[in-house]
Enzyme design. Structure first.
Site, short mmCIF file in Angstrom:
data_model
loop_
_atom_site.label_atom_id
_atom_site.label_comp_id
_atom_site.label_asym_id
_atom_site.label_seq_id
_atom_site.Cartn_x
_atom_site.Cartn_y
_atom_site.Cartn_z
N ASP A 95 -7.54 -1.23 -5.80
CA ASP A 95 -7.36 -1.12 -4.15
C ASP A 95 -8.49 0.63 -4.29
O ASP A 95 -8.52 0.91 -5.52
CB ASP A 95 -5.88 -0.41 -3.57
CG ASP A 95 -5.23 0.72 -4.00
OD1 ASP A 95 -5.30 1.10 -5.73
OD2 ASP A 95 -4.23 0.12 -4.09
N GLU A 143 1.34 -2.53 3.03
CA GLU A 143 1.99 -1.69 3.70
C GLU A 143 3.06 -2.47 4.49
O GLU A 143 3.18 -3.59 4.24
CB GLU A 143 1.84 -0.78 4.75
CG GLU A 143 0.10 0.23 4.06
CD GLU A 143 1.01 1.68 3.55
OE1 GLU A 143 2.04 1.25 2.10
OE2 GLU A 143 1.22 2.37 3.40
#
Ligand code: PGA
Length: 244
Positions: free
Chosen positions: A67, A142
């Site tokens: 990421d 998330e």
């Protein structure tokens, strides 16, 4: 999922380094995906030292970053670019042609994700190292992330924005991240999920003892075909039973 509890962070990190080396010995052209953060840092340092000392050949493998923070430049010491270069690629003499990291300033967001998806789709990821966010995130997947997601840009949860400041020297605005998706995480051949220290104990407890749910994405490791939760004894201290 296999739970591996180690005496301390050093032993845990040495075991992670060893597993990465084993992967590359078995499959010299492996595709490896690396997270950044405090959890894997020591493992990468030990890996680099061992790989150089023992002359382990990483020249045919390919490495991708899990990421990146959107809008954070690669020269910022809090960026995932900087971290991976500093602790992994430079010490291991990995050539730039063997690396692909997300661009933190994508002109075309879809295209940026497509590039990563294409790389992963060729032969899949052989080994992935991830940490666990305080909110259970994996990469920037998330709470509530889509289980079928490929690489995508995610709005960051408040916890991630607050906890994330620890990586930066000055206060930054971090609203979005770009990440490999949960579908790709679940499809990796070997998943190493790391946690250490007392502050991760409640998080580890949830990962192991709660029902699998994208509300706490790290619980998905329970369903991974070859997932290793590798933790130190402090991170294991709130578990009901300690299984080795
Ligand atoms: P950490 O971060 O390794 O710095 O604790 C984990 C994460 O947020 O994924």
């Amino acid at each position: 999922m296999k739970l591996k509890v180690f005496k301390d962070h050093n032993e845990q990190s040495a075991a992670v380094a060893e597993m990465i080396i084993d992967c590359v010995k078995t499959k010299p052209d492996a595709l490896l995906c690396f997270a950044t953060g405090d959890s894997p840092k020591l493992a990468y340092q030990l890996l680099a030292t061992k790989a150089i000392k023992e002359n382990i050949d990483f020249s045919r493998c390919f490495m991708i970053g899990l990421d990146e923070w959107i809008g954070i430049s690669p020269g910022n010491t809090g960026s995932c670019h900087w971290f991976l270069n500093e602790y992994l690629f430079k010490p291991m003499n990995i050539d730039q042609s063997q690396i692909h990291l997300f661009n933190a300033f994508p002109k075309n967001e879809k295209e940026e994700c497509r590039k990563m998806n294409k790389l992963i789709a060729v032969n899949g990821i052989n080994l992935m190292v991830v940490g666990i966010g305080m909110n259970g995130h994996i990469g920037f997947n998330e709470p509530g992330a889509d289980i079928n997601s490929l690489a995508h840009i995610a709005e960051l949860e408040e916890t991630t924005k607050i906890v994330g400041q620890k990586y930066f020297q000055d206060k930054v605005t971090i609203d979005k991240g770009i990440t490999v998706g949960l579908k790709q995480v679940m499809e990796v051949e070997k998943l190493l999920m790391l946690a250490n220290g007392k502050k991760k104990a409640p998080v580890v407890k949830r990962v192991v003892e709660e029902n699998v749910s994208t509300d706490f994405p790290a619980t998905l490791i329970q369903q991974h075909k070859n997932g290793y939760l590798m933790i130190d004894s402090e991170a294991a201290s709130e578990l009901k039973t300690e299984v080795q």
